[in-house]
Design a protein around this motif. Structure first.
Motif, PDB file in Angstrom:
ATOM      1  N   TYR A   8     -18.324  19.225  14.843  1.00 61.31           N
ATOM      2  CA  TYR A   8     -19.325  20.500  15.205  1.00 61.31           C
ATOM      3  C   TYR A   8     -18.722  20.899  13.350  1.00 61.31           C
ATOM      4  N   SER A   9     -19.179  21.719  13.677  1.00 65.77           N
ATOM      5  CA  SER A   9     -19.941  22.699  12.445  1.00 65.77           C
ATOM      6  C   SER A   9     -18.981  24.028  11.475  1.00 65.77           C
ATOM      7  N   GLN A  46     -14.015  19.715  12.537  1.00 65.78           N
ATOM      8  CA  GLN A  46     -14.671  20.552  12.259  1.00 65.78           C
ATOM      9  C   GLN A  46     -15.307  20.046  11.298  1.00 65.78           C
ATOM     10  N   SER A  47     -16.582  19.999  10.872  1.00 63.97           N
ATOM     11  CA  SER A  47     -17.224  19.926   9.025  1.00 63.97           C
ATOM     12  C   SER A  47     -17.772  21.589   8.738  1.00 63.97           C
ATOM     13  N   GLU A  49     -19.782  21.233   6.433  1.00 65.97           N
ATOM     14  CA  GLU A  49     -20.619  21.914   5.836  1.00 65.97           C
ATOM     15  C   GLU A  49     -21.975  21.200   6.195  1.00 65.97           C
ATOM     16  N   LEU A  50     -22.943  22.130   6.984  1.00 67.48           N
ATOM     17  CA  LEU A  50     -24.353  21.270   7.125  1.00 67.48           C
ATOM     18  C   LEU A  50     -25.416  21.865   6.575  1.00 67.48           C
ATOM     19  N   THR A  58     -29.567  29.086   4.759  1.00 70.93           N
ATOM     20  CA  THR A  58     -28.173  28.385   5.173  1.00 70.93           C
ATOM     21  C   THR A  58     -28.262  28.778   7.120  1.00 70.93           C
ATOM     22  N   VAL A  61     -25.809  25.402  12.397  1.00 70.89           N
ATOM     23  CA  VAL A  61     -24.794  23.925  12.988  1.00 70.89           C
ATOM     24  C   VAL A  61     -25.163  22.966  14.079  1.00 70.89           C
ATOM     25  N   GLN A  62     -23.770  22.542  14.002  1.00 73.70           N
ATOM     26  CA  GLN A  62     -24.367  20.671  14.509  1.00 73.70           C
ATOM     27  C   GLN A  62     -22.938  20.291  15.240  1.00 73.70           C
TER      28      GLN A  62
END
Length: 122
Positions: A8-9, A46-47, A49-50, A58, A61-62
């Motif tokens: 998830y972002s 947790q990622s 950056e998308l 910007t 979110v994903q």
């Protein structure tokens, strides 16, 4: 088995109940593809950056949910699991105002002959 990963972002950090979503995904997995309760393991990552497209906008979110399961489930069962997970994410995850939430699910069969698993007890 199954191994379940939820990526998830960072923009969603602290905005949803990860444990609640994980338990709901595990219960759905038990019902939908007849997995044993103790075999469902869901990890959250947790990622940072998308990047979507080329416009430089910007705030998007994903949530990407990936299953690694042993082969043998029907395409219909896998599709039902994917649809159910999409519904759960929609129920548990709410993007902040002004952002778009991209959600995806992938279910992949693993090679039973090559997979190894060890449980160490401390």
């Amino acid at each position: 088995m199954p191994q379940i990963s939820v990526e998830y972002s960072a923009g969603l950090a602290g905005t949803f109940d990860r444990r609640g979503l994980g338990l709901a995904i595990n219960r759905l997995t038990e019902r939908t593809i007849d997995a044993k309760p103790e075999s469902c393991k869901t990890v959250f990552r947790q990622s940072e950056e998308l990047v979507v497209g080329t416009s430089g906008v910007t705030g998007d979110v994903q949530v990407f949910v990936e299953f690694q399961i042993f082969p043998g489930r029907t395409p219909e069962a896998k599709a039902a699991l994917s649809e159910g997970v999409l519904e759960l994410v929609a129920r548990f995850v709410r993007p902040r105002p002004g952002s778009r939430l991209f959600t995806a699910v992938n279910i992949a069969d693993i090679d039973r002959e090559c997979y190894r698993n060890v449980v160490a007890v401390g």
